[in-house]
Design a protein around this motif. Structure first.
Motif, PDB file in Angstrom:
ATOM      1  N   ASP A 100       0.801  -1.225   0.000  1.00  0.00           N
ATOM      2  CA  ASP A 100       0.000   0.000   0.000  1.00  0.00           C
ATOM      3  C   ASP A 100       0.839   1.282   0.000  1.00  0.00           C
ATOM      4  N   THR A 101       2.150   1.161  -0.222  1.00  0.00           N
ATOM      5  CA  THR A 101       3.004   2.353  -0.279  1.00  0.00           C
ATOM      6  C   THR A 101       3.791   2.377  -1.583  1.00  0.00           C
ATOM      7  N   THR A 102       4.341   3.523  -1.856  1.00  0.00           N
ATOM      8  CA  THR A 102       5.166   3.663  -3.059  1.00  0.00           C
ATOM      9  C   THR A 102       6.586   4.061  -2.676  1.00  0.00           C
ATOM     10  N   VAL A 103       7.057   3.594  -1.531  1.00  0.00           N
ATOM     11  CA  VAL A 103       8.411   3.941  -1.094  1.00  0.00           C
ATOM     12  C   VAL A 103       9.434   3.255  -1.981  1.00  0.00           C
ATOM     13  N   GLU A 104      10.581   3.903  -2.111  1.00  0.00           N
ATOM     14  CA  GLU A 104      11.665   3.355  -2.915  1.00  0.00           C
ATOM     15  C   GLU A 104      12.283   2.152  -2.205  1.00  0.00           C
ATOM     16  N   ALA A 105      12.892   1.275  -2.987  1.00  0.00           N
ATOM     17  CA  ALA A 105      13.607   0.139  -2.414  1.00  0.00           C
ATOM     18  C   ALA A 105      14.754   0.675  -1.548  1.00  0.00           C
ATOM     19  N   LEU A 106      15.121  -0.077  -0.532  1.00  0.00           N
ATOM     20  CA  LEU A 106      16.192   0.307   0.380  1.00  0.00           C
ATOM     21  C   LEU A 106      17.259  -0.778   0.352  1.00  0.00           C
ATOM     22  N   LEU A 107      18.501  -0.375   0.156  1.00  0.00           N
ATOM     23  CA  LEU A 107      19.622  -1.309   0.099  1.00  0.00           C
ATOM     24  C   LEU A 107      19.998  -1.765   1.501  1.00  0.00           C
ATOM     25  N   VAL A 108      20.261  -3.064   1.637  1.00  0.00           N
ATOM     26  CA  VAL A 108      20.723  -3.658   2.888  1.00  0.00           C
ATOM     27  C   VAL A 108      22.036  -4.366   2.582  1.00  0.00           C
ATOM     28  N   VAL A 109      23.077  -4.059   3.368  1.00  0.00           N
ATOM     29  CA  VAL A 109      24.385  -4.675   3.178  1.00  0.00           C
ATOM     30  C   VAL A 109      24.800  -5.325   4.487  1.00  0.00           C
ATOM     31  N   HIS A 110      25.227  -6.583   4.403  1.00  0.00           N
ATOM     32  CA  HIS A 110      25.657  -7.348   5.574  1.00  0.00           C
ATOM     33  C   HIS A 110      27.099  -7.780   5.343  1.00  0.00           C
ATOM     34  N   ASP A 111      27.845  -8.008   6.411  1.00  0.00           N
ATOM     35  CA  ASP A 111      29.242  -8.410   6.245  1.00  0.00           C
ATOM     36  C   ASP A 111      29.422  -9.924   6.135  1.00  0.00           C
ATOM     37  N   MET A 112      28.301 -10.668   6.123  1.00  0.00           N
ATOM     38  CA  MET A 112      28.349 -12.121   5.956  1.00  0.00           C
ATOM     39  C   MET A 112      27.407 -12.521   4.830  1.00  0.00           C
ATOM     40  N   GLU A 113      27.674 -13.677   4.224  1.00  0.00           N
ATOM     41  CA  GLU A 113      26.805 -14.175   3.165  1.00  0.00           C
ATOM     42  C   GLU A 113      25.464 -14.607   3.742  1.00  0.00           C
TER      43      GLU A 113
END
Length: 173
Positions: A100-113
């Motif tokens: 129900d929203t039109t927010v942009e995608a947000l990048l998530v970065v982790h230091d492990m696979e």
């Protein structure tokens, strides 16, 4: 023997002023709690819900509520639940806002696979909101190597430096 006894008494007497000063310092009630009762102070300290910058930590769905206020969370730890939008690498992905929203995608970065992360999987991400993605800085600070071309479009965009990613989240979260 009297000489030894005298030395012990002298040592004990020399400790007395130090002990007295230590006890006087313990009786201090200084602080900014003027007009508050003990329960207020204890509840305030034990609660810990307010972050250092005065903003309460966000714990909820990645939607317009978070998106509109994301700048106030920069440098703060948050917990976001959302569906995985796109897997960028074994250590990074994007999350999408609710239907129900039109927010942009947000990048998530982790230091492990994160081998269990897949598109449309609902996840809960706990991490620190960062103001602007800069690939060389992220790689150096997190000790990871990411594909330069895959992240070109994210340069300067906000992202989350994940501390943990929970993939066992119900789809309705």
């Amino acid at each position: 023997m009297t000489r030894k006894r005298w030395a012990m008494r002298a040592a004990a007497m020399s400790m007395l002023p130090i002990t007295a000063l230590g006890l006087v310092g313990c009786d201090s009630t200084a602080g900014t709690e003027e007009g508050a009762d003990v329960e207020d102070i204890v509840d305030e300290e034990a609660d810990g819900t307010e972050a250092p910058g005065g903003v309460e930590p966000y714990n909820g769905v990645y939607d317009s509520t978070f998106f509109d206020d994301r700048e106030s969370y920069v440098g703060e730890e948050v917990t976001l639940s959302a569906d995985v939008n796109e897997v960028m690498s074994p250590m990074s992905f994007t999350i999408a806002g609710t239907d129900d929203t039109t927010v942009e995608a947000l990048l998530v970065v982790h230091d492990m696979e994160l081998p269990e992360v897949a598109p449309e999987l609902t996840v809960s991400v706990t991490g620190v909101v960062r103001e602007a993605f800069d690939l060389p800085t992220v790689e150096e600070e997190m000790g990871i190597d990411l594909d330069d071309e895959a992240f070109e479009d994210w340069d300067g965009e906000p992202y989350v430096e994940a501390k943990s990613v929970d993939t066992a989240v119900p789809a309705d979260s």
